[in-house]
Design a protein around this motif. Structure first.
Motif, PDB file in Angstrom:
ATOM      1  N   LEU A 109       0.138  56.129  35.163  1.00 35.06           N
ATOM      2  CA  LEU A 109       1.585  55.928  35.179  1.00 35.06           C
ATOM      3  C   LEU A 109       2.222  56.726  36.308  1.00 35.06           C
ATOM      4  CD1 LEU A 109       2.379  56.106  31.350  1.00 35.06           C
ATOM      5  CD2 LEU A 109       1.784  54.104  32.713  1.00 35.06           C
ATOM      6  N   ILE A 110       3.515  56.443  36.517  1.00 34.72           N
ATOM      7  CA  ILE A 110       4.296  57.195  37.501  1.00 34.72           C
ATOM      8  C   ILE A 110       4.689  58.524  36.874  1.00 34.72           C
ATOM      9  CG2 ILE A 110       6.353  57.143  38.941  1.00 34.72           C
ATOM     10  CD1 ILE A 110       6.248  54.047  38.641  1.00 34.72           C
ATOM     11  N   GLY A 111       4.675  59.573  37.671  1.00 35.85           N
ATOM     12  CA  GLY A 111       4.861  60.916  37.112  1.00 35.85           C
ATOM     13  C   GLY A 111       6.288  61.400  37.029  1.00 35.85           C
ATOM     14  N   TRP A 112       7.277  60.571  37.458  1.00 36.14           N
ATOM     15  CA  TRP A 112       8.630  61.115  37.438  1.00 36.14           C
ATOM     16  C   TRP A 112       9.398  60.805  36.160  1.00 36.14           C
ATOM     17  CZ3 TRP A 112      10.959  56.469  37.282  1.00 36.14           C
ATOM     18  CH2 TRP A 112      10.549  55.437  38.147  1.00 36.14           C
ATOM     19  N   TYR A 113       8.700  60.351  35.112  1.00 34.51           N
ATOM     20  CA  TYR A 113       9.369  60.226  33.820  1.00 34.51           C
ATOM     21  C   TYR A 113       9.652  61.631  33.266  1.00 34.51           C
ATOM     22  CZ  TYR A 113       7.216  55.528  33.858  1.00 34.51           C
ATOM     23  OH  TYR A 113       6.806  54.263  34.184  1.00 34.51           O
ATOM     24  N   ALA A 114      10.584  61.691  32.332  1.00 32.06           N
ATOM     25  CA  ALA A 114      10.817  62.957  31.623  1.00 32.06           C
ATOM     26  C   ALA A 114       9.573  63.325  30.830  1.00 32.06           C
ATOM     27  CB  ALA A 114      12.015  62.810  30.687  1.00 32.06           C
ATOM     28  N   ASP A 115       9.336  64.621  30.672  1.00 32.71           N
ATOM     29  CA  ASP A 115       8.118  65.076  30.004  1.00 32.71           C
ATOM     30  C   ASP A 115       8.008  64.549  28.573  1.00 32.71           C
ATOM     31  OD1 ASP A 115       7.337  66.358  32.261  1.00 32.71           O
ATOM     32  OD2 ASP A 115       7.791  68.379  31.565  1.00 32.71           O
ATOM     33  N   ASN A 116       9.121  64.316  27.943  1.00 30.47           N
ATOM     34  CA  ASN A 116       9.103  63.847  26.550  1.00 30.47           C
ATOM     35  C   ASN A 116       9.540  62.386  26.447  1.00 30.47           C
ATOM     36  OD1 ASN A 116      11.752  64.253  27.260  1.00 30.47           O
ATOM     37  ND2 ASN A 116      12.377  64.993  25.237  1.00 30.47           N
ATOM     38  N   TRP A 117       9.283  61.610  27.476  1.00 29.12           N
ATOM     39  CA  TRP A 117       9.788  60.235  27.530  1.00 29.12           C
ATOM     40  C   TRP A 117       9.314  59.380  26.359  1.00 29.12           C
ATOM     41  CZ3 TRP A 117       6.396  56.121  27.785  1.00 29.12           C
ATOM     42  CH2 TRP A 117       5.071  56.414  28.145  1.00 29.12           C
ATOM     43  N   PHE A 118       8.112  59.635  25.869  1.00 28.98           N
ATOM     44  CA  PHE A 118       7.553  58.814  24.788  1.00 28.98           C
ATOM     45  C   PHE A 118       8.045  59.252  23.414  1.00 28.98           C
ATOM     46  CE2 PHE A 118       4.734  62.221  26.036  1.00 28.98           C
ATOM     47  CZ  PHE A 118       4.396  62.838  24.854  1.00 28.98           C
ATOM     48  N   LYS A 119       8.771  60.374  23.352  1.00 29.77           N
ATOM     49  CA  LYS A 119       9.306  60.858  22.067  1.00 29.77           C
ATOM     50  C   LYS A 119      10.772  60.500  21.889  1.00 29.77           C
ATOM     51  CE  LYS A 119       6.096  64.787  21.875  1.00 29.77           C
ATOM     52  NZ  LYS A 119       5.974  66.262  21.835  1.00 29.77           N
ATOM     53  N   ILE A 120      11.378  60.000  22.944  1.00 32.96           N
ATOM     54  CA  ILE A 120      12.795  59.644  22.878  1.00 32.96           C
ATOM     55  C   ILE A 120      12.976  58.399  22.011  1.00 32.96           C
ATOM     56  CG2 ILE A 120      14.790  58.898  24.239  1.00 32.96           C
ATOM     57  CD1 ILE A 120      13.639  60.519  26.565  1.00 32.96           C
ATOM     58  N   LYS A 121      13.881  58.456  21.070  1.00 31.28           N
ATOM     59  CA  LYS A 121      14.138  57.314  20.199  1.00 31.28           C
ATOM     60  C   LYS A 121      14.788  56.202  21.005  1.00 31.28           C
ATOM     61  CE  LYS A 121      14.453  59.814  15.819  1.00 31.28           C
ATOM     62  NZ  LYS A 121      15.272  60.073  14.616  1.00 31.28           N
ATOM     63  N   ASP A 122      14.233  55.019  20.864  1.00 31.85           N
ATOM     64  CA  ASP A 122      14.699  53.879  21.647  1.00 31.85           C
ATOM     65  C   ASP A 122      14.884  52.698  20.697  1.00 31.85           C
ATOM     66  OD1 ASP A 122      15.143  51.801  23.403  1.00 31.85           O
ATOM     67  OD2 ASP A 122      13.673  52.507  24.879  1.00 31.85           O
ATOM     68  N   PRO A 123      16.117  52.195  20.569  1.00 28.95           N
ATOM     69  CA  PRO A 123      16.354  51.060  19.655  1.00 28.95           C
ATOM     70  C   PRO A 123      15.676  49.772  20.112  1.00 28.95           C
ATOM     71  CG  PRO A 123      18.318  51.560  20.957  1.00 28.95           C
ATOM     72  CD  PRO A 123      17.351  52.672  21.207  1.00 28.95           C
TER      73      PRO A 123
END
Length: 801
Positions: free
Chosen positions: A253-267
């Protein structure tokens, strides 16, 4: 940050020491920089990049060794990262005083607009936040530079990692936007040069569900994902549903996502945080190094750590994670320094030409060329690392490689694409035993003939050859016996030799890659063909010749009596066998010369072993074949099939013929029946079973063995019995008073049963019974081997008399 004194050197400055400007310095001419900072919009990078650029500008203006006669001033607007808004602002920058010597846009969309228009005004464009690969087109953007590396800079790092982990097959999934399409096109070219295959290429606009399913269906293992952060959550929710993660898969993946991008609640997704955490574990990211990881004082005499501290002070304590462009701020800082150093380098060349920087206008191409040349050769140590531009004006930088381990990113290495140097920490962690394979491992496994089956059939074939030798020896040794002479012994000898050759063909028929090397296998194929072909011609041809001539001489009623009186010339029989043998020899020779046999490998459906789910077995089977195998087999089987059918017909026609010139023609007929039936059944069945090596070999070899055994037994055993009966009758005749019958030489199996009984006679009555029984036996047609089956009935009559 005005520096009282600094000691440093850099490659493109003629100065080695610098000092701050003093209040007594003479007035300086201003050079204006037109900048577009996106303070809002899709990427509000100006929030941190503008203070960073202003900080660099202050330091440059306070240096007496850089542009001592000039002062740089920043004129900036908020582009909102919108090309439409940027168009209006660009018009204001170009058509309002003062003249701008350089333009500094931020977003890729805005930079594309500005850089394409700037060529008409002879303006250099220096971007700090544009990553689109499309901006590397020198024909379209001839005056464009950027301190933000192109998104394609990830690709050399990815290729290096593919090679490090020995992957030659990858898959890709991308969001259909221009920046990712361009990046993927560049990756495709690079992996092709490295000998790596992109087996699957999937794309999506908003819903990645179908694309992810296609990756699973096509056995993608090493997957490069190119999409924005919001789409990344959608992708990995589908990845979790399809189980496209774990020890068999690696995602890049690209590395400029936020470190917790996969934990962010997304509707937009229906996966839990736990689901997402499980799906993303172990993935690898590549990220452009935007802040020098080493403590090095660069051209600004500031380390990267000191720069961050100073920037935080300028931001007034704002949370970096909530400040747009904080990661790119070092690039904006170094962009100003790159411009200042380039302008400083142009002062002397312009002065030599009688020109000055302040003489710049939008029609002056010479000054633009000097600035372009200075920027193109820039090389200095900035807070973001070594600042160098490639031939397309894009920044060359190091790439940080990270891996998600236990829910957090760990640095596992750096790659410097300019130096092609990989710094590896060796702390990569895998769910399995190591890096997974790039595809399901397919192990080729040859199928070989069962050695127990081969050994068992070989024993029968060996015993058959031994039986053939015994029969041949018997026939030669008793060649002067009248009964043997009347059976055309030379033809019988050919039959015995032919049977032994056919039996010998069983051995090469069972030899495969388990016994010989591949280069030797065609020789084995030729042995099979010649032994079977010539063995059949000798064995069956000699029997066919007997039946043919019996039919020719004795089936015409009007000439029957005269034919019986004719003498059969042996050379005609041998000539007939020779013709049949010559036909086979020539056909085999032509086959071998025109289309020789060679090895072909048959592939079967892959099989999955129970013990390893990531391995498939590819069964292979070696065959002897030629380019036009079916044509040759059709010719050979057609010719021999007709010969077999004709043999059956002739045997049936001559079943009632009685002659002493070929006295074993009935036994020959019986042998022909058996051989023909076995051959006509075996030939098509073995072709059907060719993919089953054990069944095919068993059927073909046992047919050969049984045919040979039946032929030898039917032809030679009656002769052995008859020969032994002659000897026995001589002894029996004296006791039973039938010596005159013994002299006739005509004895069957019934004779031996009677002989056994008569040996027990102790009275005259018994002797009379024996004489009567022998008379019955000798009056019967005892020349056929089939009379053996009447033994029980004849022996029973002994007790009825």
């Amino acid at each position: 940050f005005a520096l009282q004194r600094c000691d440093f050197s850099f490659s493109h400055s003629h100065l080695t020491r610098c000092s701050a400007r003093t209040p007594a310095s003479k007035p300086r001419k201003k050079l204006y920089i037109g900048a577009l900072f996106p303070m809002s919009g899709g990427w509000p990078g100006g929030q941190a990049c503008m203070p960073s650029a202003q900080m660099a500008l202050d330091l440059v203006n306070n240096r007496s060794d850089i542009l001592p006669d000039y002062e740089l001033e920043l004129i900036h607007y908020d582009s909102m990262c919108d090309p439409g808004e940027a168009t209006k602002l660009l018009y204001d920058l170009l058509y309002t005083e003062p003249i701008k010597i350089v333009l500094m846009p931020g977003c890729s969309g805005v930079s594309t607009l500005v850089a394409e228009a700037a060529r008409m005004w002879n303006l250099i464009v220096l971007s700090y936040g544009s990553s689109s690969p499309a901006l590397s087109n020198r024909q379209r953007f001839p005056t464009f530079f950027r301190t933000h590396p192109s998104a394609t800079l990830h690709n050399p790092t990815r290729v290096q990692l593919f090679q490090k982990w020995k992957w030659t097959r990858i898959a890709t999934i991308q969001q259909t936007t221009e920046v990712f399409t361009s990046t993927l096109d560049d990756l495709e070219q690079r992996v092709k040069e490295a000998g790596i295959e992109i087996s699957v290429r999937q794309s999506f606009l908003t819903d990645p569900a179908v694309a992810v399913k296609n990756l699973k269906r096509q056995d993608a293992r090493i997957i490069v994902g190119l999409f924005y952060e919001t789409e990344a959550r959608k992708v990995f929710c589908e990845v979790f549903k399809e189980k496209l993660y774990g020890k068999k898969y690696v995602w890049f993946l690209i590395g400029w996502y936020a470190d917790n991008w996969f934990k962010i609640k997304d509707p937009a997704i229906n996966c839990t945080v736990e689901n997402m955490t499980e799906a993303v574990e172990g993935h690898v990211t590549t990220e452009i190094v935007m802040l020098n990881p080493e403590t090095v004082r660069g051209v600004s005499n500031m380390t990267s750590q000191e720069f961050i501290a100073a920037l935080m002070s300028r931001l007034g304590g704002k949370n970096p994670e909530e400040t747009g462009g904080f990661q790119e701020a070092p690039l904006a800082y170094d962009a100003v320094w790159a411009l200042a150093l380039a302008l400083n380098k142009t002062v002397a060349p312009l002065k030599a030409k009688g020109r000055r920087l302040e003489d710049f206008n939008y029609n002056n191409h010479d000054i633009t060329s000097e600035i372009y040349r200075a920027l193109n050769t820039s090389s200095f140590e900035g807070v973001s690392g070594q600042v160098v531009f490639d031939a397309q004006g894009s920044r060359m930088a190091m790439t940080l490689i990270e891996q998600l381990q236990g829910g957090s990113y760990k640095k596992i290495g750096y790659y410097d694409s300019s130096q092609k140097n990989l710094s590896w920490f060796g702390n990569d962690v895998w769910i399995g035993a190591g890096p997974p394979a790039d595809r399901t491992v397919v192990i080729e496994e040859y199928r070989f003939l069962s050695q127990k089956l081969f050994a068992a059939v070989s024993v029968f074939a060996g015993l058959g050859i031994l039986l053939g030798i015994v029969c041949l020896t018997f026939n030669i040794y008793n060649g002067n016996v009248r009964y043997i002479q009347n059976s055309q012994p030379y033809l019988n000898n050919m039959t015995a030799v032919g049977c032994m050759m056919a039996l010998a063909a069983v051995f090469p028929l069972g030899i495969d890659g388990h016994h010989v090397l591949r280069p030797q296998f065609p020789v084995v194929c030729q042995f099979r063909l010649w032994l079977l072909g010539l063995g059949f011609s000798l064995a069956y041809g000699s029997m066919f010749t007997k039946i043919w001539w019996v039919h020719t001489l004795f089936t015409k009623k009007d000439e029957k009596k005269e034919k019986k009186k004719q003498h059969l010339e042996p050379w005609k029989l041998y000539a007939t066998v020779g013709v049949l043998l010559a036909i086979d020899f020539l056909s085999l020779m032509i086959w071998q010369i025109v289309d020789p046999l060679h090895i072909t490998v048959e592939k079967f459906t892959t099989e999955a072993p129970k013990e390893d789910l990531d391995v498939l077995i590819q069964p292979l089977l070696e065959h002897c074949s030629s380019e036009k195998m079916n044509t040759w087999l059709g010719v050979v089987y057609g010719y021999k099939g007709l010969l077999l059918l004709l043999g059956i017909f002739l045997a049936y026609e001559t079943k009632s013929v009685s002659t002493e010139k070929i006295n074993d023609h009935r036994a020959v007929g019986m042998a022909i029946y058996n051989v023909a039936v076995l051959c006509l059944i075996t030939a098509p069945v073995t072709m059907i079973l060719s993919s089953q090596q054990d069944a095919s070999f068993a059927f073909a070899s046992l047919a050969i063995v049984f045919s040979a055994y039946i032929t030898l037994v039917v032809l030679f055993v009656p002769k052995v019995i008859q020969r032994s009966n002659v000897s026995l009758s001589a002894r029996l005749g004296t006791k039973c008073g039938v010596s005159s019958l013994v002299a006739s030489g005509r004895r069957t199996g019934s004779f031996r049963y009677a002989h056994y009984y008569c040996q027990t006679c102790t009275s005259t009555f018994c002797t009379v019974k024996c004489q009567f029984t022998f008379k019955l036996i000798l009056e019967s047609d005892d020349k056929s081997f089939m009379d053996i089956y009447s033994v029980p009935f004849t022996f029973m009559s002994l007790f009825l008399i």
